[in-house]
Write an enzyme that holds these catalytic residues in place. Structure first.
Site, PDB file in Angstrom:
ATOM      1  N   ASP A   1      53.451  41.899  23.143  1.00 46.67           N
ATOM      2  CA  ASP A   1      53.881  42.048  21.755  1.00 46.67           C
ATOM      3  C   ASP A   1      53.850  43.513  21.311  1.00 46.67           C
ATOM      4  OD1 ASP A   1      54.771  40.974  19.356  1.00 46.67           O
ATOM      5  OD2 ASP A   1      53.304  39.353  19.376  1.00 46.67           O
TER       6      ASP A   1
ATOM      7  N   ASP B   1      61.025  37.013  14.558  1.00 45.51           N
ATOM      8  CA  ASP B   1      60.352  35.729  14.793  1.00 45.51           C
ATOM      9  C   ASP B   1      61.136  34.541  14.219  1.00 45.51           C
ATOM     10  OD1 ASP B   1      58.364  37.245  15.874  1.00 45.51           O
ATOM     11  OD2 ASP B   1      56.755  36.358  14.667  1.00 45.51           O
TER      12      ASP B   1
HETATM   13  C1  GLA Z   1      54.450  38.171  16.897  1.00 40.54           C
HETATM   14  C2  GLA Z   1      55.401  37.543  17.932  1.00 40.54           C
HETATM   15  C3  GLA Z   1      55.231  36.031  17.901  1.00 40.54           C
HETATM   16  C4  GLA Z   1      53.800  35.649  18.200  1.00 40.54           C
HETATM   17  C5  GLA Z   1      52.847  36.350  17.237  1.00 40.54           C
HETATM   18  C6  GLA Z   1      51.401  36.196  17.640  1.00 40.54           C
HETATM   19  O1  GLA Z   1      54.818  37.863  15.601  1.00 40.54           O
HETATM   20  O2  GLA Z   1      56.726  37.908  17.680  1.00 40.54           O
HETATM   21  O3  GLA Z   1      56.113  35.424  18.839  1.00 40.54           O
HETATM   22  O4  GLA Z   1      53.488  36.010  19.531  1.00 40.54           O
HETATM   23  O5  GLA Z   1      53.109  37.747  17.143  1.00 40.54           O
HETATM   24  O6  GLA Z   1      50.510  36.848  16.767  1.00 40.54           O
END
Ligand code: GLA
Length: 378
Positions: A126, A183
């Site tokens: 990430d 996301d």
């Molecule tokens: C980010 C990523 C998500 C998830 C969260 C976890 O937002 O894009 O897919 O992994 O972090 O905290």
């Protein structure tokens, strides 16, 4: 390690968020086998954020939270492998993960060694809490190099949401897939927005480093960590079709221990999965598109498959039913070619017949149709 096809699997984030445990992961591994998902090609079982303690140990190594994972990560990994699956984990390029657990900045080689020791096969990486003077372009390369030298094949899943101009440099880093969008959450607006955001990036997708449109929300039904509203069954089918047709990795996000038959039928549709996993991995191309009020309403897509067949799809992002007409001339068929397309509907399983000049496609609001066409004599 070279990855030839979009990875398929399951990830804990969409439904479980921080609420993860060894018991749940073992049950998911069992469910992947019992539901037929593993045999359909879904092979990675990935634990997302929130799996560690808040402090590293005295040797600077990450420690699995003993309350959530009392047997330790190696035992969880062994269990996942015993089911014929591959094991995935999560870290981040900053000083803390997105959920504020210890992260891999400056610990890249130490963490890659730990993941290798635990038998990890996939690392989602990430992009939160980076020191300001360290660009993602550098930090993804640091982990890419660490993984490539950790002594184990670990698929590198870069999750930087397509920011910082990443299409320009992500393939430098050793990433095998990269999050090309923000996301996802479980509602139609999110599916539509991610689809629109992906359109200009499709040309960057390709074998070895796949555009990841984010994990699937199919089957969440508005429940769980990102369950904001939910979708209709038709919307889930459209979501799955778009992700499949565009060649995205398919990482399931729902609770696969209790899927309805309708949801299983979406995730296990072998003919749709075959379009996603086609060996040639060619770019999809837009055949016709209609905008209403400045916004993309629906579009018809084609994709040439390895055996000479043509996959076709129509995605209707609008709130109205429609019935676009596909001219076979747009595929070089009909006319003097002497060839036509024998079309099969990949969702109903029906053989629709042989089409020489045009093919009219009825598509419901928020719906989709997907077909496979075989080139035959007219
Ligand atoms: C980010 C990523 C998500 C998830 C969260 C976890 O937002 O894009 O897919 O992994 O972090 O905290």
């Amino acid at each position: 390690m070279i990855v030839q096809r979009p990875p398929l699997g399951w990830n804990s984030w969409n439904t479980f968020g921080h609420n993860i445990s060894e018991t749940m992961i073992r049950e998911m591994a069992d469910a992947m086998v019992e539901t037929g998902l593993r045999d359909a090609g879904y092979e990675y079982l990935v634990i997302d954020d929130c799996w560690s303690l808040h402090e590293r140990d005295e040797n600077g190594r990450l420690v699995a939270d003993p309350e959530k994972f009392p047997s330790g990560m190696k035992a969880v990994s062994d269990y996942v492998h015993s089911k014929g699956l591959k094991f995935g984990m999560y870290s981040c390029d900053g000083t803390l993960t997105c959920a504020r657990y210890p992260s891999s900045f400056d610990y890249e080689f130490i963490d890659a060694a730990t993941f290798a020791e635990w038998g990890v096969d996939f690392l989602k990486y990430d992009n939160c809490n980076r020191p300001v003077n360290y660009p993602g372009r550098l930090l993804y390369k640091r982990m890419g190099l660490a993984l490539a030298n950790c002594g184990r094949d670990i698929l590198f899943s870069a999750c930087n949401w397509g920011v910082d101009n990443s299409p320009e440099w992500i393939k430098e880093t050793g990433a095998h897939m990269w999050r090309s969008t923000g996301d996802i959450v479980d509602n139609w607006d999110s599916i539509k927005n991610l689809t629109l955001a992906q359109l200009p990036l499709l040309k960057t997708n390709g074998q070895g480093c796949f555009n990841d449109m984010d994990m699937l929300v199919v089957g969440m039904g508005g429940k769980g960590n990102v369950g904001f509203g939910g979708c209709t069954l038709e919307e889930y089918r459209t979501h799955f079709s778009i992700w499949s047709f565009f060649g995205s990795p398919l990482m399931i996000g729902c609770d696969i221990r209790n899927m309805s038959d309708e949801i299983k039928a979406i995730l296990l549709n072998k003919e749709v999965l075959a379009v996603n996993q086609d060996a040639a991995y060619r770019q999809p191309f837009e055949i016709s598109t209609v905008h209403w009020g400045g916004e993309l309403a629906w579009s018809v897509w084609g994709k040439f498959l390895e055996n000479g067949d043509v996959a076709l799809a129509c995605f209707n992002l609008s709130d109205n039913n429609t019935n676009p007409c596909l001219a076979m001339a747009d595929l070089g068929l009909g006319g003097r070619s002497g060839k036509a397309l024998k079309i099969r509907d990949l969702w109903s399983g029906e053989e629709l017949g042989v089409f020489k000049d045009q093919f009219v496609i009825d598509v419901a609001a928020h719906g989709c149709r997907m077909f496979r066409g075989q080139v035959v004599d007219a």
